[in-house]
Design a protein around this motif. Sequence first.
Motif, PDB file in Angstrom:
ATOM      1  N   GLY A  92       0.802  -1.208   0.000  1.00 24.02           N
ATOM      2  CA  GLY A  92       0.000   0.000   0.000  1.00 24.02           C
ATOM      3  C   GLY A  92       0.839   1.264   0.000  1.00 24.02           C
ATOM      4  O   GLY A  92       1.848   1.349   0.710  1.00 24.02           O
ATOM      5  N   TRP A  93       0.434   2.232  -0.824  1.00 24.55           N
ATOM      6  CA  TRP A  93       1.007   3.583  -0.775  1.00 24.55           C
ATOM      7  C   TRP A  93      -0.113   4.589  -0.915  1.00 24.55           C
ATOM      8  O   TRP A  93      -1.282   4.238  -0.820  1.00 24.55           O
ATOM      9  CB  TRP A  93       2.074   3.749  -1.867  1.00 24.55           C
ATOM     10  CG  TRP A  93       3.375   3.084  -1.523  1.00 24.55           C
ATOM     11  CD1 TRP A  93       4.259   3.457  -0.548  1.00 24.55           C
ATOM     12  CD2 TRP A  93       3.941   1.912  -2.134  1.00 24.55           C
ATOM     13  NE1 TRP A  93       5.332   2.587  -0.513  1.00 24.55           N
ATOM     14  CE2 TRP A  93       5.165   1.638  -1.485  1.00 24.55           C
ATOM     15  CE3 TRP A  93       3.550   1.070  -3.179  1.00 24.55           C
ATOM     16  CZ2 TRP A  93       5.989   0.577  -1.826  1.00 24.55           C
ATOM     17  CZ3 TRP A  93       4.355   0.002  -3.540  1.00 24.55           C
ATOM     18  CH2 TRP A  93       5.570  -0.235  -2.864  1.00 24.55           C
ATOM     19  N   ASP A  94       0.234   5.859  -1.130  1.00 26.32           N
ATOM     20  CA  ASP A  94      -0.761   6.919  -1.056  1.00 26.32           C
ATOM     21  C   ASP A  94      -0.440   8.025  -2.059  1.00 26.32           C
ATOM     22  O   ASP A  94       0.709   8.159  -2.497  1.00 26.32           O
ATOM     23  CB  ASP A  94      -0.789   7.488   0.374  1.00 26.32           C
ATOM     24  CG  ASP A  94      -2.007   8.349   0.632  1.00 26.32           C
ATOM     25  OD1 ASP A  94      -1.950   9.561   0.358  1.00 26.32           O
ATOM     26  OD2 ASP A  94      -3.035   7.822   1.093  1.00 26.32           O
ATOM     27  N   THR A  95      -1.451   8.829  -2.345  1.00 21.89           N
ATOM     28  CA  THR A  95      -1.218   9.999  -3.192  1.00 21.89           C
ATOM     29  C   THR A  95      -0.238  10.981  -2.547  1.00 21.89           C
ATOM     30  O   THR A  95       0.311  11.846  -3.237  1.00 21.89           O
ATOM     31  CB  THR A  95      -2.535  10.735  -3.487  1.00 21.89           C
ATOM     32  OG1 THR A  95      -3.187  11.060  -2.255  1.00 21.89           O
ATOM     33  CG2 THR A  95      -3.463   9.873  -4.345  1.00 21.89           C
ATOM     34  N   LEU A  96       0.014  10.852  -1.257  1.00 23.91           N
ATOM     35  CA  LEU A  96       1.014  11.688  -0.590  1.00 23.91           C
ATOM     36  C   LEU A  96       2.417  11.412  -1.111  1.00 23.91           C
ATOM     37  O   LEU A  96       3.353  12.162  -0.838  1.00 23.91           O
ATOM     38  CB  LEU A  96       0.967  11.471   0.928  1.00 23.91           C
ATOM     39  CG  LEU A  96      -0.282  11.998   1.629  1.00 23.91           C
ATOM     40  CD1 LEU A  96      -0.329  11.515   3.074  1.00 23.91           C
ATOM     41  CD2 LEU A  96      -0.341  13.522   1.578  1.00 23.91           C
ATOM     42  N   SER A  97       2.573  10.329  -1.862  1.00 27.39           N
ATOM     43  CA  SER A  97       3.845  10.028  -2.516  1.00 27.39           C
ATOM     44  C   SER A  97       3.810  10.325  -4.016  1.00 27.39           C
ATOM     45  O   SER A  97       4.780  10.059  -4.724  1.00 27.39           O
ATOM     46  CB  SER A  97       4.212   8.549  -2.314  1.00 27.39           C
ATOM     47  OG  SER A  97       4.524   8.273  -0.973  1.00 27.39           O
ATOM     48  N   ILE A  98       2.694  10.860  -4.483  1.00 28.26           N
ATOM     49  CA  ILE A  98       2.496  11.033  -5.922  1.00 28.26           C
ATOM     50  C   ILE A  98       2.197  12.479  -6.293  1.00 28.26           C
ATOM     51  O   ILE A  98       2.722  13.015  -7.268  1.00 28.26           O
ATOM     52  CB  ILE A  98       1.353  10.110  -6.410  1.00 28.26           C
ATOM     53  CG1 ILE A  98       1.739   8.642  -6.187  1.00 28.26           C
ATOM     54  CG2 ILE A  98       0.990  10.377  -7.865  1.00 28.26           C
ATOM     55  CD1 ILE A  98       0.593   7.664  -6.356  1.00 28.26           C
ATOM     56  N   VAL A  99       1.335  13.119  -5.520  1.00 33.79           N
ATOM     57  CA  VAL A  99       0.912  14.492  -5.795  1.00 33.79           C
ATOM     58  C   VAL A  99       1.788  15.455  -4.994  1.00 33.79           C
ATOM     59  O   VAL A  99       2.024  15.245  -3.801  1.00 33.79           O
ATOM     60  CB  VAL A  99      -0.576  14.670  -5.441  1.00 33.79           C
ATOM     61  CG1 VAL A  99      -1.014  16.119  -5.620  1.00 33.79           C
ATOM     62  CG2 VAL A  99      -1.439  13.740  -6.300  1.00 33.79           C
ATOM     63  N   ALA A 100       2.283  16.499  -5.643  1.00 39.19           N
ATOM     64  CA  ALA A 100       3.147  17.479  -4.989  1.00 39.19           C
ATOM     65  C   ALA A 100       2.483  18.028  -3.726  1.00 39.19           C
ATOM     66  O   ALA A 100       1.275  18.234  -3.717  1.00 39.19           O
ATOM     67  CB  ALA A 100       3.467  18.620  -5.955  1.00 39.19           C
ATOM     68  N   PRO A 101       3.276  18.178  -2.648  1.00 40.49           N
ATOM     69  CA  PRO A 101       4.737  18.122  -2.551  1.00 40.49           C
ATOM     70  C   PRO A 101       5.313  16.746  -2.193  1.00 40.49           C
ATOM     71  O   PRO A 101       6.461  16.660  -1.794  1.00 40.49           O
ATOM     72  CB  PRO A 101       5.033  19.114  -1.431  1.00 40.49           C
ATOM     73  CG  PRO A 101       3.860  18.980  -0.510  1.00 40.49           C
ATOM     74  CD  PRO A 101       2.677  18.730  -1.396  1.00 40.49           C
ATOM     75  N   GLU A 104       5.413  12.081   1.585  1.00 39.12           N
ATOM     76  CA  GLU A 104       5.844  10.741   1.995  1.00 39.12           C
ATOM     77  C   GLU A 104       6.927  10.175   1.076  1.00 39.12           C
ATOM     78  O   GLU A 104       7.298   9.009   1.213  1.00 39.12           O
ATOM     79  CB  GLU A 104       4.642   9.789   2.054  1.00 39.12           C
ATOM     80  CG  GLU A 104       3.699  10.120   3.206  1.00 39.12           C
ATOM     81  CD  GLU A 104       2.644   9.053   3.450  1.00 39.12           C
ATOM     82  OE1 GLU A 104       2.086   9.046   4.560  1.00 39.12           O
ATOM     83  OE2 GLU A 104       2.376   8.232   2.561  1.00 39.12           O
ATOM     84  N   GLY A 105       7.434  10.984   0.178  1.00 39.39           N
ATOM     85  CA  GLY A 105       8.542  10.559  -0.673  1.00 39.39           C
ATOM     86  C   GLY A 105       8.081   9.786  -1.892  1.00 39.39           C
ATOM     87  O   GLY A 105       7.144   8.997  -1.826  1.00 39.39           O
ATOM     88  N   ASP A 106       8.739  10.002  -3.018  1.00 42.77           N
ATOM     89  CA  ASP A 106       8.396   9.304  -4.244  1.00 42.77           C
ATOM     90  C   ASP A 106       8.568   7.789  -4.068  1.00 42.77           C
ATOM     91  O   ASP A 106       9.551   7.334  -3.482  1.00 42.77           O
ATOM     92  CB  ASP A 106       9.274   9.791  -5.394  1.00 42.77           C
ATOM     93  CG  ASP A 106       8.842   9.223  -6.726  1.00 42.77           C
ATOM     94  OD1 ASP A 106       9.254   8.089  -7.047  1.00 42.77           O
ATOM     95  OD2 ASP A 106       8.089   9.894  -7.446  1.00 42.77           O
ATOM     96  N   ILE A 107       7.614   7.023  -4.581  1.00 42.21           N
ATOM     97  CA  ILE A 107       7.638   5.561  -4.394  1.00 42.21           C
ATOM     98  C   ILE A 107       7.614   4.809  -5.725  1.00 42.21           C
ATOM     99  O   ILE A 107       7.349   3.601  -5.755  1.00 42.21           O
ATOM    100  CB  ILE A 107       6.468   5.091  -3.499  1.00 42.21           C
ATOM    101  CG1 ILE A 107       5.129   5.734  -3.902  1.00 42.21           C
ATOM    102  CG2 ILE A 107       6.740   5.424  -2.050  1.00 42.21           C
ATOM    103  CD1 ILE A 107       4.375   5.036  -4.982  1.00 42.21           C
ATOM    104  N   THR A 108       7.934   5.503  -6.817  1.00 41.40           N
ATOM    105  CA  THR A 108       7.824   4.884  -8.133  1.00 41.40           C
ATOM    106  C   THR A 108       8.713   3.647  -8.260  1.00 41.40           C
ATOM    107  O   THR A 108       8.252   2.572  -8.661  1.00 41.40           O
ATOM    108  CB  THR A 108       8.179   5.898  -9.227  1.00 41.40           C
ATOM    109  OG1 THR A 108       7.304   7.036  -9.114  1.00 41.40           O
ATOM    110  CG2 THR A 108       8.027   5.270 -10.608  1.00 41.40           C
ATOM    111  N   GLU A 109       9.987   3.786  -7.924  1.00 43.14           N
ATOM    112  CA  GLU A 109      10.910   2.658  -8.075  1.00 43.14           C
ATOM    113  C   GLU A 109      10.544   1.515  -7.142  1.00 43.14           C
ATOM    114  O   GLU A 109      10.654   0.337  -7.500  1.00 43.14           O
ATOM    115  CB  GLU A 109      12.348   3.114  -7.828  1.00 43.14           C
ATOM    116  CG  GLU A 109      12.886   4.041  -8.896  1.00 43.14           C
ATOM    117  CD  GLU A 109      12.792   3.436 -10.297  1.00 43.14           C
ATOM    118  OE1 GLU A 109      13.153   2.243 -10.455  1.00 43.14           O
ATOM    119  OE2 GLU A 109      12.349   4.128 -11.222  1.00 43.14           O
TER     120      GLU A 109
END
Length: 395
Positions: A92-101, A104-109
Motif C-alpha cells: 500500500g502507498w498513497d497519493t502523498l507520494s504522488i501528488v506534490a509536494p 511521503e517521498g516518491d515511491i515509483t521505483e
Amino acid sequence: MQKMQKAVIAALLGLVLTGCASGGPSPEALAPADPAATTQTRALFHFLRRQMGRGILFGHQHETTQGLTIDTTDGTQSDTDNAVGDFAAVYGWDTLSIVAPKIEGDITEQAIKAYERGGIITISTHLDNPLTEAQKGTFPTGTSWDTTPAVEAALPGGEAHEVYTGYLDQLAQWALNLRAEDGTAIPVIYRVLHENTGSWFWWGADQSTPEQYKALYRFTVDYLRGEKGVHNFLYAYSPNAFWPATEAAYEERYPGDQWVDVLAFDAYGPASDNADWFQNVQDNAALVVRMAEARGKIAAIAEIGIRAPDIEAGQYDNRWYRKLLEALKSDEQARKVAYLLVWRNAPEGVDGGKPHYWVPTTLPHDRERGTLEDFRAFYQDDFTLFNSDLPEVYN
C-alpha cells in the motif's frame, strides 16, 4: 513452498468454479469497471475474484518504504520480511507520494520492484483540500484533514475544480509512467476518497451530501480513465465499517457498479475488550462479500488495525492477528474477502507524527509482549497469503 502450491491449486480451481457456477452475474459482467483496462489489469481483477474464499492476501501500507527494522527504503527490505521471511502480498502507498509536494517521498521505483516481485499495489487518497488551495492564504492549512466542505467546489463548474483536476493530472501522469522494465503498464488498485462516511476529511459525511460525494467519485474515475487515458487502475470504494452492517447503509454513498471494482471498508478498534469489534469486522466483511458477489466485484478490507491512540499509548493485543483471522475464517461469507491491509510502520518523527506500527517486528518489545509470535502464527496459517505464496497474478 507448500503455501504457494496451495495458492496455485486454489486459483486454478477457482477458475474452473467461476466458469461452472450458476446464478450471480453473467460472464459478461465479470470484468473491470474500465472497459479499456489493460490485459494485466484485467488479469489482476480476475485473480482477486477467483481468490475470494481460497485464502486472504496480507497487505501493509508503506511495506518497503517505512519501517522500524529496515536500514534502506529502496524497496528491498521490510519489517514484514524481517519478521516472517516474506513480503506482504499487497503493497500500500498513497497519493502523498504522488501528488506534490510528495511529503511521503516518491515511491515509483519501490512500486516497480513490488510488481516485479509479483506483488499487488494499492494507492489510497489523501489529497489536500482543493477549496482551501484555491483560496490560498485562508485558514486552515488545506490538508486532507481540513474539513472545510469542498466536494461541491471540486465538481465541474466549482471554484476548486481546476485545483482538483490538477491533483488528478499528477496522479494520471504517475500511473501512465508506472511501467515495468519491459514497458508493461503496472496495474494499481486506486482507493478513491476513502472513509467518506466519517467526517475527518474534506469529502466526509458532514462535508457533502451523498449525491455530491457520488458525483465526485464518479467524476474522478471518469476523468482518469476517459480524459487522461489511465487504463491500469482498478477502483476501490471503502467507507468506514458500519454499526450495524447493512446493505442500505453501504449503498447510501456507493457511487455505482460502473465506477467500482473493489467493495471494501476500513475498521480500527480497541486494543482490549474488543470482542464486539471483531464481531463487527466479521459482519462488515460478510456484507461486502455478499454485495461483491452479487455484482461480480471483489471484496476486501482496505484498512484494519488497532486504533492509533491505543498504539501511540503503547497498548497492544498479543492475539490480535489470530483473533482477526478466526473472526474471518469462522464465517462462510466473511472468509471470502480477497485481501486485508494494515497501516504503516513508521518511527517517531516521520511526517512530524508519533510512532506508528501495525506489523509486529523483531524488536525486543514485540518478542516480550508476544505480538511477534502472534503475527508469525497468522503468517503460518494456510489461509493467509504473502508475496511468495502468490501464483502468477498478471498472466
